[in-house]
Design an enzyme around this catalytic site. Structure first.
Site, PDB file in Angstrom:
ATOM      1  N   LYS A  88       0.837  -1.198   0.000  1.00 48.99           N
ATOM      2  CA  LYS A  88       0.000   0.000   0.000  1.00 48.99           C
ATOM      3  C   LYS A  88       0.876   1.254   0.000  1.00 48.99           C
ATOM      4  O   LYS A  88       0.602   2.215  -0.721  1.00 48.99           O
ATOM      5  CB  LYS A  88      -0.954  -0.013   1.210  1.00 48.99           C
ATOM      6  CG  LYS A  88      -2.055  -1.053   1.046  1.00 48.99           C
ATOM      7  CD  LYS A  88      -2.897  -1.278   2.288  1.00 48.99           C
ATOM      8  CE  LYS A  88      -3.849  -2.447   2.048  1.00 48.99           C
ATOM      9  NZ  LYS A  88      -4.700  -2.780   3.177  1.00 48.99           N
ATOM     10  N   ASP A  94     -10.988   2.724   3.383  1.00 48.17           N
ATOM     11  CA  ASP A  94     -11.317   1.302   3.211  1.00 48.17           C
ATOM     12  C   ASP A  94     -12.802   1.096   2.921  1.00 48.17           C
ATOM     13  O   ASP A  94     -13.216   0.040   2.450  1.00 48.17           O
ATOM     14  CB  ASP A  94     -11.000   0.524   4.501  1.00 48.17           C
ATOM     15  CG  ASP A  94      -9.639  -0.158   4.451  1.00 48.17           C
ATOM     16  OD1 ASP A  94      -9.254  -0.630   3.364  1.00 48.17           O
ATOM     17  OD2 ASP A  94      -8.977  -0.231   5.505  1.00 48.17           O
ATOM     18  N   GLN A 102      -4.830  -1.508   9.309  1.00 43.65           N
ATOM     19  CA  GLN A 102      -4.739  -2.836   8.695  1.00 43.65           C
ATOM     20  C   GLN A 102      -5.380  -3.891   9.605  1.00 43.65           C
ATOM     21  O   GLN A 102      -5.135  -3.926  10.807  1.00 43.65           O
ATOM     22  CB  GLN A 102      -3.257  -3.170   8.423  1.00 43.65           C
ATOM     23  CG  GLN A 102      -3.012  -4.446   7.646  1.00 43.65           C
ATOM     24  CD  GLN A 102      -3.570  -4.423   6.216  1.00 43.65           C
ATOM     25  OE1 GLN A 102      -3.687  -3.369   5.594  1.00 43.65           O
ATOM     26  NE2 GLN A 102      -3.936  -5.571   5.709  1.00 43.65           N
TER      27      GLN A 102
END
Ligand code: GUN
Length: 284
Positions: A52, A119, A96
């Site tokens: 990422k 997200d 995460q």
């Protein structure tokens, strides 16, 4: 012959488009910064987080890394996320998953400001998606829509069957396909006569987490098959939820594993990061 849907190529194309857009936005004084938080050192998470950050670098947005020890308390993590929410320099916040067992994931997801929820996991983002309001889209399902569209697969009016009902893939996938005017069925582990259901599908999306579970017996001739699974088989090779060799001859188009859905998730995360500055007020 079946068309191989190349997620590597399509994700690269999207990242290149975003890179150009970011350059133009920078000229207007708009800069994006993504905060990436990892708790503990789960090896898979470490790889995802690294990828990422690399993608951010490629498209020209800043990333700030927070690598916290496994023992971090829920309260400490909530404190960090609250500070990132308030930080005007930070446009997107990503924590995460999975988090260590002593931290309530849902609580952390709800702590992230919906305005920075790149997200698309916050209940506000999920609600916006279902009622058709603008908001951050869950990255993997959004990536699948791009794979279909950019491969010339018609979605409107088609029978779409999703196998799997997770909050991250199955449910948002259903909302997105519905938004594209498909007829959508969500099947899952309690579905009776799964083969009968999947055989209806013009487009079959498989996200069940079971190695090579879907064989040709589950497929209508000429279907488009999207495989969200990712496993390592007995020989150490990567494979999906779909038995590719068995299924591919019966399809009109299919994603491989690896190189299908996988690379799209990060491309769409980057799109969400850029989205935070597309709509931003122009700075003087
Ligand atoms: N863990 C596995 N996939 C994801 C993802 O898309 N986002 C976050 N935050 N964690 C993950």
């Amino acid at each position: 012959m079946s068309q191989l849907i190349d997620g590597k190529r399509i994700s690269q194309q999207i990242k290149d488009e975003l890179r150009e857009e970011v350059e133009r936005l920078k000229e207007k004084g708009r800069n994006a910064c993504l905060a990436v938080v990892q708790v503990g050192a789960d090896p898979a998470s470490t790889v995802y987080v690294r990828n990422k950050k690399k993608a951010c670098e490629y498209i020209g947005i800043r990333s700030k890394s927070y690598e916290l020890p496994e023992e971090t308390t829920e309260q400490e993590l909530v404190g960090l996320v609250e500070n990132l929410n308030k930080d005007a320099q930070v446009n997107g916040v990503l924590v995460q998953l999975p988090l260590p067992d002593h931290i309530d994931e849902d609580k952390i997801i709800r702590t992230i400001s919906p305005d920075k929820d790149v997200d698309g996991f916050h209940p506000v983002s999920v609600g916006r998606l279902w009622i058709g309001e603008k908001g951050f889209l869950s990255c993997t399902p959004a990536g699948i829509i791009q794979l279909l569209k950019r491969s010339g697969v018609e979605i409107e009016g088609r029978e779409c069957v999703i196998v799997g009902r997770s909050n991250i893939v199955g449910k948002p996938m259903a909302a997105l396909l519905l938004r594209e005017n498909a007829t959508v069925t969500v099947a899952h582990s309690r579905t009776k006569d799964l083969k009968k259901v999947t055989k209806r599908a013009d487009i079959l999306v498989v996200a069940i987490g079971k190695k090579r579970f879907i064989t040709s017996e589950y497929i209508k001739d000429g279907a488009v098959v999207i495989d969200v699974g990712m496993h390592r088989d007995e020989d150490g090779h990567l494979c999906g939820d779909v038995d590719f060799a068995d299924v591919e001859p019966h399809t009109s188009a299919i994603t491989p594993v690896p190189g299908g859905v996988g690379p799209m998730t990060i491309a769409m995360l980057m799109n969400n990061c850029v989205e935070t500055i597309r709509t931003q007020e122009e700075r003087p």
